[in-house]
Scaffold this active site. Structure first.
Site, short mmCIF file in Angstrom:
data_model
loop_
_atom_site.label_atom_id
_atom_site.label_comp_id
_atom_site.label_asym_id
_atom_site.label_seq_id
_atom_site.Cartn_x
_atom_site.Cartn_y
_atom_site.Cartn_z
CB CYS A 32 -4.45 10.51 2.07
SG CYS A 32 -4.91 9.30 3.32
CG HIS A 81 -3.48 2.85 4.31
ND1 HIS A 81 -4.04 3.66 3.34
CD2 HIS A 81 -3.31 1.64 3.72
CE1 HIS A 81 -4.20 2.98 2.22
NE2 HIS A 81 -3.76 1.75 2.43
CD GLU A 88 -3.06 -1.01 0.28
OE1 GLU A 88 -3.73 0.04 0.33
OE2 GLU A 88 -3.31 -1.92 -0.53
#
Length: 452
Positions: free
Chosen positions: A374, A252, A176
Site C-alpha cells: 500500500c 482492494h 482507487e
C-alpha cells in the site's frame, strides 16, 4: 528499440498528522483501530526503514511527499469560517468526523495515488499517469488534486510523461488507483499486460453485490483509464473481485493478489469466474510476451481469506532483484500467523522465481489498514525517463539519514484524534512540510507556501 527499464518504487512519506480516525469503511484494520493512539514518528521511521531495505536489495527507490494536513480549504468549503484556530475549534465541536477526514494522512498509501502505464505499453510511448479520484471515501477523495499536482512536479517533462486529470468525481467512475492494477511483463522495458480489477459495474444492474462492505472500483473507471493511456485491447484484461472477499475486508485487489513480471500470486477466492479470467490472462500474456505466466494460487483451505486480510500476506511487495530472482517483502504479521508463515515457506521452496522473503515491520501503517505494498506506487522508467524526472526524490543513504533527522525534529511521538483541534499541530505540520520541500528540492508545492 527496447530501452533498459526499471520498476521504481515511489513510497509515500508518512505525514506528521498520522492518526487513527477509523475512517475507511470496509477496511477492517482501520475500523478496528479507530480512535486509538498513533505514533507518527514511529510510522515515518518504519516506512523509511522499508525503503532502505528495498534500496539495499539493489532496487531503485524514491519518495512522494505527504499531503498538506489539515486541509483548511476543504473545511472552508464545508462551512467552517474564521481564523484557523476558530475553524479547528468549531469543526472539532460540531463535526469531529469531518475534522479527522481533513487531517488524515492516508496519502501515505501511494498505491492509491494513481494508475501508471509505462511507455512500452502506450500508443505514444510516453509514461501515462492518472491520479485516482478515490470518491468512495470522503477523506481520500480530497487527495486527488494534490496527487496530480505532485506527480506533475516529479514527472515534468512532457516529452516523456503524460498526465491526465482524475476521472469525474462520480461513483460511476470510482477509481482507487494502482491498488487495483497490476502490470505483468517479460521485462519491464518491453510491452506488458495490464490487469485491471474492479468490484462493480456502474451502468448495469448488479447481481453480484457484496452485502456488507462497498465495492469501490468500477469497471467503467478502469476502462476509461485504459482508453486515456492509449492501451490496446490485446494489452488489457479486466477481472472482477469476488464480492464475498470484499465482504471479508478485501477492499482492494492488492489485499488478495500480488504480481510482478511473469508471476501472479492470488487467493483462490480473489475473483469471480476465476477459470475464464485466468485463462484469458495466460493466453494474452503468452501471446504478448512469448513466455508462460506463472500462477501461484493460495487455497482457502491453506490460508482462509480472513487470515489473508488479517496478515496482509498478499499486500507484500513482489520484486525482482538485480540477479533476476524475486523476493517477497512481507509484513511481519504474515510471519507471526502459522498459516501464512507456512505458505510463505512453501512458496519459496516451490519451483518458481520467488527465492526468499523479507519481513518488514510497518505496524503503524498496518493498524490503519495498509501494508508494505500500500505504501508504494510502482513506476516503470527507462534510463532516459529516470534522468528526466525530478532527482531530489530519489532515495539514497544520504536522503535516508536526512529524513530521519527531519522526523526526529518535527514529528510527535504520539497523537490522539482528540488532539486534532490543537492549532499547534497544524503549525508543526506546515513547518515539517516546508522543510521537506527544501530537502527534496522540489519547490513550493504546498498551498500555504504560496501565501506566506
Amino acid at each position: 528499440m527496447d530501452q533498459k527499464a526499471y520498476e521504481v518504487n515511489f513510497d509515500g512519506i508518512v505525514g506528521p498528522t498520522h492518526n487513527y480516525g477509523g475512517l475507511a469503511y470496509g477496511n477492517v484494520a482501520s475500523m478496528r483501530h479507530g480512535s486509538t493512539v498513533s505514533h507518527p514518528r514511529a510510522a515515518l521511521f518504519e516506512g523509511l526503514k522499508k525503503m532502505k531495505l528495498l534500496s539495499d536489495l539493489g532496487l531503485k527507490q524514491a519518495v512522494i511527499p505527504p499531503h498538506e494536513r489539515p486541509d483548511f480549504e476543504t473545511l472552508r468549503r464545508l462551512g467552517f469560517h474564521g481564523n484557523e484556530s476558530a475553524i479547528l475549534e468549531r469543526a472539532a465541536r460540531d463535526a469531529p468526523e469531518i475534522l479527522a477526514s481533513c487531517y488524515s494522512s492516508s496519502g501515505m498509501w501511494a498505491a492509491n495515488a494513481a494508475t501508471v502505464s509505462p511507455g512500452a505499453d502506450t500508443v505514444d510511448t510516453r509514461a501515462h499517469f492518472t491520479a485516482a479520484n478515490l470518491v468512495s471515501q470522503f477523506h481520500r477523495s480530497i487527495e486527488a488534486l494534490f496527487t496530480s499536482h505532485i506527480l506533475k512536479a516529479i514527472f515534468r517533462d512532457a516529452s516523456a510523461f503524460a498526465h491526465h486529470q482524475p476521472l469525474p468525481g462520480s461513483v460511476h467512475f470510482s477509481d482507487e488507483g494502482a491498488a487495483n492494477h497490476t502490470r505483468l511483463c517479460e521485462d519491464y522495458g518491453k510491452p506488458g499486460l495490464e490487469f485491471f480489477v474492479y468490484g462493480r459495474r456502474a451502468f448495469h444492474g448488479e447481481d453480484l453485490r457484496p452485502t456488507r462492505f462497498p465495492a469501490r472500483q468500477s469497471l467503467e473507471a478502469s476502462a476509461a483509464i485504459a482508453r486515456l493511456h492509449g492501451l490496446d485491447a490485446a494489452k488489457c484484461v479486466f477481472g472482477r473481485q469476488n464480492p464475498h472477499a470484499i465482504d471479508a475486508g478485501v477492499f482492494h485487489n492488492d489485499v488478495i493478489a500480488v504480481g510482478n513480471r511473469n508471476v501472479l500470486m492470488y487467493h483462490e477466492l480473489a475473483y469471480t469466474d476465476s477459470e475464464a479470467l485466468l485463462d484469458e490472462l495466460k493466453r494474452k500474456f503468452e501471446r504478448l510476451c512469448n513466455r508462460e505466466l506463472i500462477l501461484i494460487e493460495v487455497k482457502e483451505s491453506d490460508v482462509p481469506v480472513t487470515d489473508a486480510v488479517g496478515t496482509y500476506l498478499f499486500n507484500s511487495q513482489l520484486v525482482t532483484v538485480p540477479d533476476g530472482s524475486m523476493r517477497l517483502v512481507a509484513p511481519v504479521e504474515s510471519r507471526e500467523n502459522p498459516r501464512t508463515a507456512s505458505m510463505v515457506e512453501r512458496i519459496i521452496a516451490a519451483y518458481n522465481p520467488i527465492e526468499d522473503a523479507h519481513f518488514v515491520d510497518v505496524r503503524q501503517s498496518m493498524q490503519n489498514g495498509g501494508g508494505p505494498a500500500c505504501l508504494r506506487l510502482r513506476v516503470v522508467l527507462t534510463d532516459r525517463e529516470l534522468a528526466l524526472m525530478h532527482q531530489g526524490v530519489l532515495f539514497s543513504d544520504d536522503l535516508y539519514a536526512e529524513l530521519k533527522q527531519w522526523g526526529e525534529r518535527y514529528y510527535r511521538e504520539e497523537l490522539h484524534v482528540g488532539e486534532l483541534a490543537d492549532p499547534g499541530l497544524a503549525e508543526e505540520s506546515r513547518a515539517a512540510l516546508d522543510r521537506l520541500t527544501h530537502i527534496l528540492q522540489i519547490g513550493s508545492v504546498y498551498s500555504f507556501q504560496k501565501t506566506v
